[in-house]
Write an enzyme that holds these catalytic residues in place. Sequence first.
Site, short mmCIF file in Angstrom:
data_model
loop_
_atom_site.label_atom_id
_atom_site.label_comp_id
_atom_site.label_asym_id
_atom_site.label_seq_id
_atom_site.Cartn_x
_atom_site.Cartn_y
_atom_site.Cartn_z
N GLY A 97 39.13 43.63 34.95
CA GLY A 97 37.69 43.43 34.80
C GLY A 97 37.46 42.73 33.46
NE ARG A 142 44.23 39.21 35.23
CZ ARG A 142 43.35 39.76 36.07
NH1 ARG A 142 42.73 40.88 35.74
NH2 ARG A 142 43.09 39.21 37.25
CG ASP A 187 36.38 37.43 36.06
OD1 ASP A 187 35.85 37.65 37.17
OD2 ASP A 187 37.11 38.24 35.48
CE LYS A 222 39.34 39.64 41.50
NZ LYS A 222 40.66 39.10 41.04
#
Length: 355
Positions: free
Chosen positions: A55, A97, A245, A256
Amino acid sequence: MSTCPIDTSVIRPIRFVAGCCQMLDQRLLPVEEVWHAYTTYEEVAEAISTMVVRGAPAIGVAAAIGAWFGARDIEAETSHDFYSQFEAVCDVLAATRPTAVNLCWALERMKHFAYSNLDRSVVELKIGLEYEALAITQEDEICNQKMGQYGEPLLADGARVLTHCNAGALATAAYGTALGVIRAAVAAGKKISVIADETRPFLQGARLTAWELMKDKIPVTLICDNMAGYLMSQGEIDCVIVGADRIAANGDVANKIGTYMVAVLAKAHKIPFYVAAPISTIDLSVKDGSEIPIEERSDREITHIKDVQLAPEGIKVRNPAFDVTPHDLVTAIITEKGVVQGDYRAELQKIVAQR
Ligand code: MRU
């Protein structure tokens, strides 16, 4: 290390207990609630890349904590030597990430603190970086509550709200972004029910959104991702709310994988599509969604569920973990400074400048 009292009525993916940082292993939810202890930046980097913690805001918080741990363990005589080692620590955390900008935002903030205090001693820098990491953690929760206050008027009493992935307490320090807006609407006395997309392949909707809403006794119904269109066509969804994000300067939203599909469906059915995200998710350095890096994850997330094989051995697989929803499909973006609508390029600039 600071220790906060544990209030188990509030869902938090990261906590400080007995002088130690612990993270709830989100890969194991909802079946097992397992907390792991972390003491080094390498361990935190591993937790982010393997999705123990996930998240966008939560990985920003975790990265800040990892940077603090890395800073604490640096052996340096001068603050300049400290800073060059600290940059190397941050580089390792930044590489975990690629899509969620909150990760780099938090690390840039930590680096900025250190760089702008190079006239201080190494000990003072280490103490300051601990405070900065804890401030990032606390501010995230406060931002989410403010986002809830700004966003809840958009949800009518009785609204049936579709969400995708998990943009809840588990994806943040606490409270959540999209689910924070839902929590605020419920706290305001509205009767809200949630339809949660399961969110293949990592199943954040089935495993995490369902878990945390049930824990908070907010009515939630789970559907497979390919059922959203049918429910919309039957008039069973009043609005969609998701997290993000990274939001580009023109309002394009990376979230997502599958979010784009939901946004197209919402437009076709004239259903409002809201995005809730803190200002730390807005990246004015990318002009539109085409510049946002999209993480590709392992084939195994698609071909297997845990150890159960679903697809033939050797099958060719694509596994992009995020997609981009063009801004013209977004009805409004809810932030901790207010709701942005209309000319996103102009309005996002204004709201970021308020920081
Ligand atoms: O791969 P994940 O689980 O880290 O992806 C999470 C999402 O896409 C969320 O919707 C997003 O980070 C917003 S969380 C408040």
